[in-house]
Design a protein around this motif. Structure first.
Motif, PDB file in Angstrom:
ATOM      1  N   SER A  15       0.857  -1.186   0.000  1.00 23.69           N
ATOM      2  CA  SER A  15       0.000   0.000   0.000  1.00 23.69           C
ATOM      3  C   SER A  15       0.892   1.234   0.000  1.00 23.69           C
ATOM      4  O   SER A  15       2.100   1.146   0.265  1.00 23.69           O
ATOM      5  CB  SER A  15      -0.889  -0.003   1.242  1.00 23.69           C
ATOM      6  N   PRO A  16       0.319   2.404  -0.249  1.00 25.92           N
ATOM      7  CA  PRO A  16       1.122   3.620  -0.208  1.00 25.92           C
ATOM      8  C   PRO A  16       1.736   3.886   1.170  1.00 25.92           C
ATOM      9  O   PRO A  16       2.677   4.645   1.295  1.00 25.92           O
ATOM     10  CB  PRO A  16       0.130   4.721  -0.578  1.00 25.92           C
ATOM     11  N   ALA A  17       1.212   3.236   2.199  1.00 23.71           N
ATOM     12  CA  ALA A  17       1.729   3.436   3.553  1.00 23.71           C
ATOM     13  C   ALA A  17       2.933   2.549   3.860  1.00 23.71           C
ATOM     14  O   ALA A  17       3.382   2.489   4.998  1.00 23.71           O
ATOM     15  CB  ALA A  17       0.624   3.173   4.562  1.00 23.71           C
ATOM     16  N   ALA A  18       3.486   1.876   2.861  1.00 24.26           N
ATOM     17  CA  ALA A  18       4.613   0.976   3.093  1.00 24.26           C
ATOM     18  C   ALA A  18       5.815   1.711   3.677  1.00 24.26           C
ATOM     19  O   ALA A  18       6.616   1.118   4.392  1.00 24.26           O
ATOM     20  CB  ALA A  18       5.007   0.282   1.791  1.00 24.26           C
ATOM     21  N   GLY A  19       5.943   2.989   3.390  1.00 23.17           N
ATOM     22  CA  GLY A  19       7.048   3.775   3.951  1.00 23.17           C
ATOM     23  C   GLY A  19       6.928   3.976   5.444  1.00 23.17           C
ATOM     24  O   GLY A  19       7.886   4.390   6.100  1.00 23.17           O
ATOM     25  N   GLY A  20       5.769   3.684   5.995  1.00 23.07           N
ATOM     26  CA  GLY A  20       5.573   3.837   7.440  1.00 23.07           C
ATOM     27  C   GLY A  20       6.498   2.948   8.250  1.00 23.07           C
ATOM     28  O   GLY A  20       6.935   3.325   9.341  1.00 23.07           O
ATOM     29  N   ALA A  21       6.804   1.775   7.729  1.00 19.74           N
ATOM     30  CA  ALA A  21       7.718   0.873   8.436  1.00 19.74           C
ATOM     31  C   ALA A  21       9.106   1.486   8.539  1.00 19.74           C
ATOM     32  O   ALA A  21       9.751   1.429   9.596  1.00 19.74           O
ATOM     33  CB  ALA A  21       7.783  -0.465   7.726  1.00 19.74           C
ATOM     34  N   VAL A  43      22.137   0.557  14.433  1.00 18.82           N
ATOM     35  CA  VAL A  43      21.667  -0.614  13.695  1.00 18.82           C
ATOM     36  C   VAL A  43      20.294  -0.340  13.089  1.00 18.82           C
ATOM     37  O   VAL A  43      20.055  -0.597  11.903  1.00 18.82           O
ATOM     38  CB  VAL A  43      21.633  -1.862  14.609  1.00 18.82           C
ATOM     39  N   LEU A  44      19.365   0.207  13.882  1.00 18.30           N
ATOM     40  CA  LEU A  44      18.031   0.499  13.363  1.00 18.30           C
ATOM     41  C   LEU A  44      18.060   1.597  12.311  1.00 18.30           C
ATOM     42  O   LEU A  44      17.268   1.567  11.368  1.00 18.30           O
ATOM     43  CB  LEU A  44      17.091   0.879  14.501  1.00 18.30           C
ATOM     44  N   LEU A  45      18.960   2.542  12.450  1.00 17.93           N
ATOM     45  CA  LEU A  45      19.064   3.593  11.449  1.00 17.93           C
ATOM     46  C   LEU A  45      19.515   3.021  10.103  1.00 17.93           C
ATOM     47  O   LEU A  45      18.997   3.402   9.053  1.00 17.93           O
ATOM     48  CB  LEU A  45      20.029   4.687  11.914  1.00 17.93           C
ATOM     49  N   VAL A  46      20.442   2.073  10.140  1.00 19.79           N
ATOM     50  CA  VAL A  46      20.885   1.420   8.904  1.00 19.79           C
ATOM     51  C   VAL A  46      19.731   0.620   8.294  1.00 19.79           C
ATOM     52  O   VAL A  46      19.512   0.658   7.078  1.00 19.79           O
ATOM     53  CB  VAL A  46      22.120   0.523   9.164  1.00 19.79           C
ATOM     54  N   VAL A  47      18.971  -0.083   9.129  1.00 24.68           N
ATOM     55  CA  VAL A  47      17.811  -0.838   8.633  1.00 24.68           C
ATOM     56  C   VAL A  47      16.813   0.112   7.972  1.00 24.68           C
ATOM     57  O   VAL A  47      16.312  -0.150   6.876  1.00 24.68           O
ATOM     58  CB  VAL A  47      17.139  -1.632   9.775  1.00 24.68           C
ATOM     59  N   ALA A  48      16.523   1.239   8.627  1.00 20.16           N
ATOM     60  CA  ALA A  48      15.594   2.228   8.067  1.00 20.16           C
ATOM     61  C   ALA A  48      16.109   2.758   6.730  1.00 20.16           C
ATOM     62  O   ALA A  48      15.337   2.910   5.776  1.00 20.16           O
ATOM     63  CB  ALA A  48      15.383   3.373   9.046  1.00 20.16           C
ATOM     64  N   LEU A  49      17.390   3.024   6.649  1.00 18.87           N
ATOM     65  CA  LEU A  49      17.977   3.531   5.407  1.00 18.87           C
ATOM     66  C   LEU A  49      17.836   2.510   4.281  1.00 18.87           C
ATOM     67  O   LEU A  49      17.451   2.862   3.159  1.00 18.87           O
ATOM     68  CB  LEU A  49      19.452   3.879   5.621  1.00 18.87           C
ATOM     69  N   VAL A  50      18.104   1.251   4.574  1.00 20.30           N
ATOM     70  CA  VAL A  50      17.985   0.200   3.552  1.00 20.30           C
ATOM     71  C   VAL A  50      16.538   0.083   3.078  1.00 20.30           C
ATOM     72  O   VAL A  50      16.273  -0.017   1.875  1.00 20.30           O
ATOM     73  CB  VAL A  50      18.512  -1.145   4.103  1.00 20.30           C
ATOM     74  N   VAL A  51      15.590   0.135   4.001  1.00 19.60           N
ATOM     75  CA  VAL A  51      14.175   0.039   3.617  1.00 19.60           C
ATOM     76  C   VAL A  51      13.776   1.235   2.763  1.00 19.60           C
ATOM     77  O   VAL A  51      13.100   1.089   1.743  1.00 19.60           O
ATOM     78  CB  VAL A  51      13.278  -0.093   4.864  1.00 19.60           C
ATOM     79  N   TRP A  52      14.206   2.444   3.148  1.00 22.87           N
ATOM     80  CA  TRP A  52      13.883   3.638   2.353  1.00 22.87           C
ATOM     81  C   TRP A  52      14.470   3.532   0.951  1.00 22.87           C
ATOM     82  O   TRP A  52      13.809   3.888  -0.036  1.00 22.87           O
ATOM     83  CB  TRP A  52      14.424   4.904   3.019  1.00 22.87           C
ATOM     84  N   LEU A  53      15.708   3.083   0.854  1.00 24.26           N
ATOM     85  CA  LEU A  53      16.334   2.952  -0.467  1.00 24.26           C
ATOM     86  C   LEU A  53      15.623   1.911  -1.323  1.00 24.26           C
ATOM     87  O   LEU A  53      15.422   2.119  -2.523  1.00 24.26           O
ATOM     88  CB  LEU A  53      17.820   2.612  -0.320  1.00 24.26           C
ATOM     89  N   LEU A  58      11.932   0.837  -5.849  1.00 31.26           N
ATOM     90  CA  LEU A  58      10.719   0.218  -6.361  1.00 31.26           C
ATOM     91  C   LEU A  58       9.723   1.247  -6.872  1.00 31.26           C
ATOM     92  O   LEU A  58       9.041   1.020  -7.859  1.00 31.26           O
ATOM     93  CB  LEU A  58      10.088  -0.669  -5.291  1.00 31.26           C
ATOM     94  N   VAL A  59       9.638   2.397  -6.212  1.00 37.13           N
ATOM     95  CA  VAL A  59       8.732   3.452  -6.676  1.00 37.13           C
ATOM     96  C   VAL A  59       9.203   3.987  -8.019  1.00 37.13           C
ATOM     97  O   VAL A  59       8.410   4.143  -8.946  1.00 37.13           O
ATOM     98  CB  VAL A  59       8.627   4.595  -5.643  1.00 37.13           C
ATOM     99  N   THR A  60      10.489   4.250  -8.146  1.00 36.51           N
ATOM    100  CA  THR A  60      10.990   4.775  -9.414  1.00 36.51           C
ATOM    101  C   THR A  60      10.914   3.720 -10.514  1.00 36.51           C
ATOM    102  O   THR A  60      10.717   4.064 -11.670  1.00 36.51           O
ATOM    103  CB  THR A  60      12.434   5.290  -9.287  1.00 36.51           C
ATOM    104  N   ALA A  61      11.041   2.449 -10.147  1.00 36.70           N
ATOM    105  CA  ALA A  61      10.934   1.385 -11.146  1.00 36.70           C
ATOM    106  C   ALA A  61       9.507   1.263 -11.663  1.00 36.70           C
ATOM    107  O   ALA A  61       9.285   0.908 -12.814  1.00 36.70           O
ATOM    108  CB  ALA A  61      11.380   0.055 -10.548  1.00 36.70           C
ATOM    109  N   SER A  62       8.531   1.587 -10.835  1.00 40.24           N
ATOM    110  CA  SER A  62       7.142   1.468 -11.268  1.00 40.24           C
ATOM    111  C   SER A  62       6.641   2.743 -11.945  1.00 40.24           C
ATOM    112  O   SER A  62       5.555   2.742 -12.509  1.00 40.24           O
ATOM    113  CB  SER A  62       6.239   1.134 -10.079  1.00 40.24           C
TER     114      SER A  62
END
Length: 86
Positions: A15-21, A43-53, A58-62
């Motif tokens: 969903s569009p809210a996927a960035g919420g995680a 550690v959590l900041l790196v996880v957040a960065l990977v998810v955002w990237l 995926l957004v730009t690919a679509s």
């Protein structure tokens, strides 16, 4: 650029809210930093960065597929018509 079919299938179910995680992970990271837990925060900041990237990729690919699924509902909720500029 070619995109992996599995990634497309995964993205089509989000969903569009996927960035919420990613945002929630970053917020918890900041809270841990303020509480003095620097290692866990990093550690959590790196996880957040990977998810955002991943989400950004995926957004730009679509994007070539046309307007995003959420464009129509977002305009309807705002009471505007598509293409009116706001």
């Amino acid at each position: 650029m070619r995109h992996h079919p599995a990634a497309r299938r995964w993205w089509s179910g989000r969903s569009p809210a996927a960035g919420g995680a990613a945002m929630a992970t970053a917020v918890v990271s900041v809270g841990l930093r303020l509480a003095g837990h620097d290692t866990a925060s990093a550690v959590l900041l790196v996880v957040a960065l990977v998810v955002w990237l991943l989400l950004a990729k995926l957004v730009t690919a679509s994007a070539p597929d046309g307007p995003p699924r959420w464009a129509v509902p977002a305009h309807a909720a705002a009471g505007t018509s598509r293409g009116s500029g706001g």
